[in-house]
Write an enzyme that holds these catalytic residues in place. Structure first.
Site, PDB file in Angstrom:
ATOM      1  N   CYS A 121      -2.705  -1.673  -8.662  1.00 52.36           N
ATOM      2  CA  CYS A 121      -1.446  -1.207  -9.252  1.00 52.36           C
ATOM      3  C   CYS A 121      -0.919  -2.152 -10.334  1.00 52.36           C
ATOM      4  CB  CYS A 121      -0.393  -0.987  -8.167  1.00 52.36           C
ATOM      5  SG  CYS A 121       0.200  -2.507  -7.417  1.00 52.36           S
ATOM      6  N   CYS A 172      17.765 -15.680   0.636  1.00 50.39           N
ATOM      7  CA  CYS A 172      18.549 -15.913  -0.592  1.00 50.39           C
ATOM      8  C   CYS A 172      18.939 -14.615  -1.298  1.00 50.39           C
ATOM      9  CB  CYS A 172      17.781 -16.828  -1.549  1.00 50.39           C
ATOM     10  SG  CYS A 172      16.350 -16.047  -2.319  1.00 50.39           S
ATOM     11  N   HIS A 213       9.029  -3.769  -4.341  1.00 48.25           N
ATOM     12  CA  HIS A 213       9.294  -2.552  -3.557  1.00 48.25           C
ATOM     13  C   HIS A 213       8.179  -2.351  -2.541  1.00 48.25           C
ATOM     14  CE1 HIS A 213      11.795  -1.897  -7.148  1.00 48.25           C
ATOM     15  NE2 HIS A 213      12.571  -1.193  -6.336  1.00 48.25           N
ATOM     16  N   CYS A 267      13.969 -19.871  -2.804  1.00 44.60           N
ATOM     17  CA  CYS A 267      14.493 -20.647  -1.669  1.00 44.60           C
ATOM     18  C   CYS A 267      13.412 -21.229  -0.771  1.00 44.60           C
ATOM     19  CB  CYS A 267      15.439 -19.787  -0.839  1.00 44.60           C
ATOM     20  SG  CYS A 267      14.585 -18.569   0.200  1.00 44.60           S
ATOM     21  N   ARG A 320       2.359  -0.668   1.392  1.00 48.13           N
ATOM     22  CA  ARG A 320       1.996  -1.479   0.211  1.00 48.13           C
ATOM     23  C   ARG A 320       3.238  -2.212  -0.274  1.00 48.13           C
ATOM     24  NH1 ARG A 320       2.061   0.004  -5.521  1.00 48.13           N
ATOM     25  NH2 ARG A 320       2.381   2.159  -4.866  1.00 48.13           N
ATOM     26  N   HIS A 378      15.412 -10.585  -5.324  1.00 47.51           N
ATOM     27  CA  HIS A 378      14.588  -9.376  -5.444  1.00 47.51           C
ATOM     28  C   HIS A 378      13.117  -9.775  -5.526  1.00 47.51           C
ATOM     29  CE1 HIS A 378      13.258  -5.438  -6.885  1.00 47.51           C
ATOM     30  NE2 HIS A 378      12.589  -6.079  -7.830  1.00 47.51           N
ATOM     31  N   CYS A 401       4.589  -4.145  -2.899  1.00 50.89           N
ATOM     32  CA  CYS A 401       4.249  -4.357  -4.307  1.00 50.89           C
ATOM     33  C   CYS A 401       5.229  -5.399  -4.838  1.00 50.89           C
ATOM     34  CB  CYS A 401       4.398  -3.015  -5.019  1.00 50.89           C
ATOM     35  SG  CYS A 401       3.917  -3.061  -6.737  1.00 50.89           S
ATOM     36  N   CYS A 409      14.208 -11.098  -0.374  1.00 50.89           N
ATOM     37  CA  CYS A 409      14.142 -12.268   0.499  1.00 50.89           C
ATOM     38  C   CYS A 409      15.416 -12.284   1.346  1.00 50.89           C
ATOM     39  CB  CYS A 409      14.044 -13.537  -0.338  1.00 50.89           C
ATOM     40  SG  CYS A 409      14.210 -15.046   0.631  1.00 50.89           S
ATOM     41  N   CYS A 454       9.020 -17.721  -1.118  1.00 55.19           N
ATOM     42  CA  CYS A 454      10.009 -17.290  -2.109  1.00 55.19           C
ATOM     43  C   CYS A 454      10.138 -18.389  -3.169  1.00 55.19           C
ATOM     44  CB  CYS A 454      11.351 -17.051  -1.413  1.00 55.19           C
ATOM     45  SG  CYS A 454      12.682 -16.678  -2.564  1.00 55.19           S
ATOM     46  N   ASP A 486       1.747   3.983   0.724  1.00 59.20           N
ATOM     47  CA  ASP A 486       0.365   4.340   0.367  1.00 59.20           C
ATOM     48  C   ASP A 486      -0.572   3.132   0.517  1.00 59.20           C
ATOM     49  OD1 ASP A 486       1.216   2.752  -1.680  1.00 59.20           O
ATOM     50  OD2 ASP A 486       0.989   4.250  -3.273  1.00 59.20           O
TER      51      ASP A 486
HETATM   52 FE    FE Z   1      14.453 -16.572  -1.084  1.00 59.60          FE
END
Ligand code: FE
Length: 174
Positions: A105, A139, A145, A90, A157, A142, A159, A136, A87, A149
């Site tokens: 993708c 922390c 997603h 963090c 997956r 974001h 992504c 995560c 991450c 598939d």
């Molecule tokens: Fe984190």
């Protein structure tokens, strides 16, 4: 005062044993060996101002404001070196190169997390879509997603935005 050499040797032996135990804490999760540091999921909470001072504007937008980098522009999209992805906020271990694949993708794609409990998944109904958001666990940042598939063995997956990750070269655990 007489020196008790036996007691001194006992103390030295005990301290060596205690420090060795502390450094060798290794556990297996999903048949993968993970270090104690990788398993530290102690929740981290910081204010927006604190995160802003620690992250680049792009990282802040993705991790704290749930932004998405433009497809095919991320640092790790077309990148397949061997190593571990942490991450960017963090430092928690999230993915390994052994599960990364070219999904086409436009974002880095993995078929499973490195350590399942380091990832949180949550239903996301923003932008008129029903998706599963990946965050995560440590922390709350974001990451991207997850879709169904993906390739075998999981069919998933993940992504993930490059901007939410920090890569370190090394031996992948897969
Ligand atoms: Fe984190």
């Amino acid at each position: 005062m007489p020196v008790n050499y036996k007691s001194i040797w006992m103390l030295i032996l005990i301290s060596v044993w205690v420090s060795a135990c502390g450094q060798q804490a290794v556990t297996k999760v999903n048949n993968k060996i993970v270090t104690e540091a990788a398993m530290d999921t102690t929740e981290i909470k910081k204010s927006d101002d604190e995160w802003r001072s620690l992250l680049s504007p792009v990282q802040f937008n993705i991790l704290r404001e749930k932004g998405t980098e433009r497809p095919y522009t991320g640092e790790y999209d077309n990148f397949f070196n061997e190593g571990i992805y942490y991450c960017a906020a963090c430092g928690s271990e999230l993915f390994t190169s052994g599960t990364k694949y070219n999904s086409g993708c436009g974002w880095p794609a993995f078929y499973e997390p490195s350590v399942n409990k380091n990832i949180l998944e949550k239903k996301d109904i923003s932008h008129g879509m029903v998706r599963i958001e990946v965050m995560c666990a440590r922390c709350g940042g974001h990451l991207g997603h997850v879709f169904n598939d993906g390739p075998k063995p999981t069919g998933l997956r993940y992504c993930i935005n490059s901007g939410s990750l920090r890569f370190e070269p090394g031996k992948s655990k897969e």
